[in-house]
Each structure stands twice: as C-alpha cells, then as structure tokens.
Design an enzyme around this catalytic site. Structure first.
Site, PDB file in Angstrom:
ATOM      1  N   SER A 284      -9.704   1.290   3.147  1.00 24.15           N
ATOM      2  CA  SER A 284      -8.882   2.108   2.275  1.00 24.15           C
ATOM      3  C   SER A 284      -7.856   1.315   1.457  1.00 24.15           C
ATOM      4  CB  SER A 284      -8.160   3.167   3.102  1.00 24.15           C
ATOM      5  OG  SER A 284      -7.264   2.557   4.011  1.00 24.15           O
TER       6      SER A 284
ATOM      7  N   LYS B 178       0.850  -1.203   0.000  1.00 23.71           N
ATOM      8  CA  LYS B 178       0.000   0.000   0.000  1.00 23.71           C
ATOM      9  C   LYS B 178       0.882   1.248   0.000  1.00 23.71           C
ATOM     10  CE  LYS B 178      -3.970   1.681   2.777  1.00 23.71           C
ATOM     11  NZ  LYS B 178      -4.803   1.366   3.965  1.00 23.71           N
TER      12      LYS B 178
ATOM     13  N   SER C  86      -9.785  -1.279   7.274  1.00 22.00           N
ATOM     14  CA  SER C  86      -9.219  -0.977   5.949  1.00 22.00           C
ATOM     15  C   SER C  86      -8.467  -2.118   5.273  1.00 22.00           C
ATOM     16  CB  SER C  86      -8.288   0.237   6.039  1.00 22.00           C
ATOM     17  OG  SER C  86      -9.030   1.424   5.998  1.00 22.00           O
TER      18      SER C  86
END
Lengths: 496, 106
Positions: free
Chosen positions: A166, A91, A190
């Site tokens: 996310s 990420k 997330s």
C-alpha cells in the site's frame, strides 16, 4: 559471520554517491543548502506528480520554514542532527500536525491530527524536513495503490504499471526523486512490495522496534513503520533515528537499539543463506527467476554457503493473514462512526443513530475497506470465531516455530520479494489474486521478524524493463545482521 | 453455520447479519457482491482447516511479551478547542449528535 570487511565503508561511499547519506553530508559540508535541495524537489514534484499522483498533499510552506531553520542553525555552527538537510516524504496514514492525515479515504478527507506520530517527531528532532504526505491504498489495504479515494498512483518505471502498495506513493516519490527517502507502513508487505516494484530499498523492522503511536491502526499485531530509500545505509540511518521504546506504544521493545552498520557490511564468506524452496518455484515470472539465479551464482562465488530450506507453511501465510488482518481491521475501524471526527452522512429526520452510523461508514469507506471489514466481522462473529480467528492465531504460532527452525540451519533467508514485477493498472485482479502478491512477504509480519527488499535487477515484461526485488529475512531483533547482509549484497550487486 | 463446513459459502442472510454487525448499509446488489467476494476469500482461507492445531496455543501477537503498565499519573490533555475542531458538527462547546432518546434504546 563476524568477519568485517574493513574497506567496505569506502566502497559503499563510492557505490552510493547520490543516496541520502551522501546528500546530508553535502549539506553538512556546506556544498549545498537544505533550502536549495528542498526547492529542487518541490519543482520536481510540480513536474512529475500530476502524472504519478504520488503525493496526497505537499507541505510546501511548513517544509520551507523548517529547511530555513536548519540552514540557519548550520550556519551558526550548530549540529541540528544526523538528518539535517534530509528531505523526507511520509505516508498519509502517519499523523502530522501540519496538513491533513487522510489515509486516502473519504472518511478522513478533512481530518487534521492534533498530535504527531512518534516516528515523525524523531525524524524532525534529527533535523529532517518533511516535504509531504504520500498516497496509499485506503487505510493501507491493498497491494497496488489503486484503492485510493482520489485516483491511483503510477509507477515511475512505467506509468501504465502499478507502483505496488500500500505504500505506493512513498515508493514512487523516492523512485522519482521527489524525496531523499520516505516512510511507509508494512502490515503484510506494504513497504517491501512497492519498494521492489519501484527499484528502491524497503525495510520492515522487527515488530515492536519502531513506535506505532500516530500510525493510523490497521492490523495492530502486524503493522510496522519503516523506510523506503535509495540504499541500505539510508534505511539503516532512518531506522536508528526512529527505533526504540516509546511510552505512547506499550508494544515497543525495551531492548537497546544497536547502530546496525557501525561494523560495516558483513564479509559474505561463510555466511549461511537459506533459500526457501517454496519461494523459488516455476510459478515465478521468468525475469524474477533469472535475476534471482544470477544473484545466487554471485553469492556462491563470494563464498556464501547456500542452504536449501523448507517453509511448507508459506502458502498458509496468506490464509492466516486474511483472517488476522481483517479481524483486527474490523475492530480498529469501528471507531469511524461519524460522531467525533471524520466524515458524517447528512442526517435524515427521524432516522436512528444506527442508521446514521451505517450510512456514514458506507459513504466514507471504499470497496476494499468495506470488504475487509465484512470479512473481519465474519471471522470474529459467533459460530466462526474459533473456526477462523482462533485457528489462524494457532497457525501463526506454527509459522513462527517454522522460522525458528530454519534460522537454526541458516543465518538469513533470501528469496524474491514478489513472484512477478509490477503489473498493469488495468490488470483488474480479483481479490484473492491481488492478495497473493504478498505471498513471500506476509509471513514476516505474522512472525514479527525483520525483512528488507533491495533492488535485484531488471526483468523484461511485455516489452517493459521493470525492477524486481531481493527479499532478506532474519530472526527477531537481528537488524544488524539483516542490514549488514543487505549492505554486502547491495555492494556485491553494484560491482556485478 | 456449521463450523466444520469445509466449503464455506456464506448465505445472503449471513452477509446481511455481518453487514449489520459491521454498521455498513448494503443494498441487494451490494449484499450479493459481498457474498461472492467473501465466498472466494473464505474458499482460499479454508486451507488452514487442514492443519492439525489441536495442541497449539493461539498467538495473538508475534512475540510472547507481557504487557507493560504505565504509572497512573495525569498527563497533558488535548485542548477542548482542538477536539471540537475535529468534530463534524458542533453546537457551542459541545459535539452535536442526532437525537438518540425515544427511538427504542437504539
């Protein structure tokens, strides 16, 4: 609870012929090379990423150099580590010295980190090749991966659907086979919610298990790094490589890290599985309810003791979270002032420093980040601090105590990961409706306990077939219990 | 500004004050949109006001852990060139900032 299913490893191998564990084994056995595997994934990214927008940056040349060195070492008879041959996406809120670390924010559009996150260093030392940085809601604030400075991420199971957030880019990358496994971060769900929306496994360890050094801070008392993967044993392997004390993060636990699956999956008979009544309501999507009930029936048939439990504070979790997380975010994000690094607005002659800060931050942050900074500043400001922030910290203790109480009645908790499958990109949810996506996942962050989402079948929604997730939670530091239960559940589902 | 207000609706002045504290520049429309959003979120968050927490200790971290102190020893420093490369503006070996003196202590 302590019975071990002796033939479980064999059945797990058969069930996961194409997961990370099987793939690195094929490289170790000389049936494939890291370079060939990397090149296949790079062309896969070229094919599908223009439609998915899962990657912020592909670290093509660095990954090629690394893959080549792994293959050279293997050819020389060396052991580069348990992740030799693995292709991993990370990420883009995790700092890497290669490429940029943008957090999908214009504030950090050109930011290059001078250091690497501990979790990524440990993956590299174990032989992993980092293929690229994945897209996310800006600074990890969101549940749909639509709050991205350079366009939304799309779900590989239906490109007009969100991948969740996310860590939506990480989940989409794994689901689209652009990486063997990916790292995400989980502040309120997330990792687990996008894993559920994309049909992957998503694992958030106990707070303090994996170093947060090099994870761009959002909610420091809630954030944890974890894997999004194809199988529970993949998640367990990555966890084992990354977990453990780190001098760079004083909140990492000194408790020794156990090898979670060394005893194989649990024998389910006699296991006490708690079902929170508040997680199985009529408000859930019918497809979520149907898949969950089928799992419950299968568990009963396997001899599991189903225990109905009450978590009445479930719905106060979102309220508590939306005080604590923005409060911590408003403090953490105060560092972005445009002076030492990151975006700086063009100076206007005669303008003071305060005005430059304000214009820099208003230009650099997107709407959701600005909203949360304002909310966090509000609940921390004079006159409101005790009414909101202190009160939320007290409710946090009540939530923790509520978990302690139910874990006296059952070994693990099971429920759906989300109330509904992936929604449409154009759903245009208001902030509160968007926040309610995390209603079943946030409390694990508030209490710091480990939790995992595993694929729980397919739900029909408006003509689309979409994955849904099963959410398991366990007491703090009970990762072996959690992962062995998840592995057994995964095997049971694959045989259904 | 009443802490016990069960229906929190920040005024435009409240939002303007918070925007200043947040170092965010909002125009009139931005302030009104923020007021609307904060009211909706705080309206939802208000549910926790109904819980009896008088005797409960606040819990800032999910585990009641004690801070661990590191040895006070010099460690490796980041190279000056590396730090300067991150800065939006530099002049020679310095990070360039706008003039801050002579603006009334801002």
């Amino acid at each position: 609870m302590k019975h071990v299913n002796n033939d479980s490893n064999q059945s797990t191998d058969r069930d996961h012929a194409d997961d990370l564990v099987a793939r690195v084994r094929s490289v170790r056995d000389g049936e494939a090379t890291t370079t060939d595997r990397l090149e296949r994934m790079l062309s896969r990214i070229d094919d599908v990423n223009p439609g998915l927008n899962a990657f912020r940056e592909v670290l093509r040349e660095d990954a090629r150099r690394h893959a080549d060195s792994i293959d050279t070492r293997l050819a020389a008879g060396e052991n580069p580590g348990p992740l030799a041959g693995a292709i991993v996406a990370v990420k883009d809120n995790l700092c890497t010295t290669e490429g940029r670390t943008t957090c999908s924010s214009k504030m950090l559009e050109h930011y290059r980190s001078p250091f690497e996150a501990t979790a990524i260093l440990r993956l590299r030392k174990a032989g992993a090749t980092i293929i690229g940085k994945t897209n996310l809601d800006e600074f990890a604030m969101g549940s749909s991966s639509e709050n991205c400075a350079w366009g939304p991420v799309r779900n590989p199971h239906g490109v007009d659907r969100v991948p969740g957030g996310s860590s939506g880019g990480s989940a989409a990358a794994v689901a689209a086979d652009c990486a063997d496994v990916a790292l995400g971060s989980d502040t309120g769900g997330s990792i687990r919610q996008p894993a559920a929306f994309c049909g992957c496994v998503g694992f958030k360890p106990t707070y303090g298990r994996i170093s947060r050094y090099g994870l761009v801070a959002f909610g420091s008392s809630l954030d944890q790094i974890g894997p999004i993967s194809r199988s529970v044993r993949d998640a367990s392997l990555l966890y084992e490589v990354m977990a453990g004390v780190d001098p760079h993060d004083a909140t990492t636990s000194e408790m020794p890290v156990e090898s979670p699956l060394s005893d194989g999956p649990l024998h389910l008979e006699g296991l006490r599985v708690g079902i929170p009544r508040e997680h199985v309501t009529d408000e859930n999507h019918p497809g979520v309810t149907d898949r969950f009930n089928e799992t419950l029936d299968a568990l009963r048939n396997a001899g599991v003791k189903i225990v109905d439990v009450d978590l009445p504070l479930t719905h106060h979790g979102i309220s508590t979270y939306y005080v604590i997380a923005p409060a911590e975010a408003s403090s953490n994000l105060s560092r972005y002032d445009g002076i030492r690094y990151g975006h700086r607005a063009e100076a206007i002659p005669g303008e003071g420093l305060e005005a430059l800060y304000a214009r820099t931050r208003s230009e650099g942050f997107g709407p959701e980040v600005r909203r949360r900074i304002l909310l966090g500043t509000y609940v921390l400001s004079a006159g409101y601090y005790d009414a909101y922030y202190t009160r939320a910290l007290k409710v946090r203790r009540l939530i923790k105590q509520e978990f302690d109480g139910v874990f006296a009645q059952c070994d693990v908790l099971l429920g759906p990961t989300t109330p509904a499958p992936a929604f449409r990109l154009d759903a245009d949810l208001d902030p509160v409706s968007m926040y309610l996506n995390d209603v079943y996942t946030v409390n694990a962050n508030i209490a710091g306990i480990p939790a995992i989402s595993i694929p729980g079948g397919i739900a029909e929604d408006d003509g689309d077939a979409l994955p849904v997730g099963l959410h398991l939670q366990a007491p703090a530091f009970a990762e072996p219990l959690l992962l062995r239960t998840a592995s057994a559940l995964e095997t049971m589902r694959s045989k259904a | 500004m009443n802490e016990s207000d069960s229906n929190p609706m920040p005024s435009i002045d409240d939002v303007a004050r918070v925007a200043t504290l947040s170092r965010l520049a909002l125009d009139e429309d931005g302030l009104e949109a923020a007021r609307r959003d904060l009211s909706a979120i705080l309206g939802h968050v208000a549910a926790i006001q109904s819980l009896d927490v008088d005797e409960v200790e606040p819990m800032p971290r999910p585990q009641d852990v004690v801070n661990r102190l590191a040895e006070d020893e010099p460690g490796p420093l980041l190279d000056r060139e590396v730090l300067l490369r991150m800065a939006p503006r530099t002049e020679g070996p310095f990070i360039a900032v706008p003039k801050v003196l002579g603006e009334g202590g801002a």
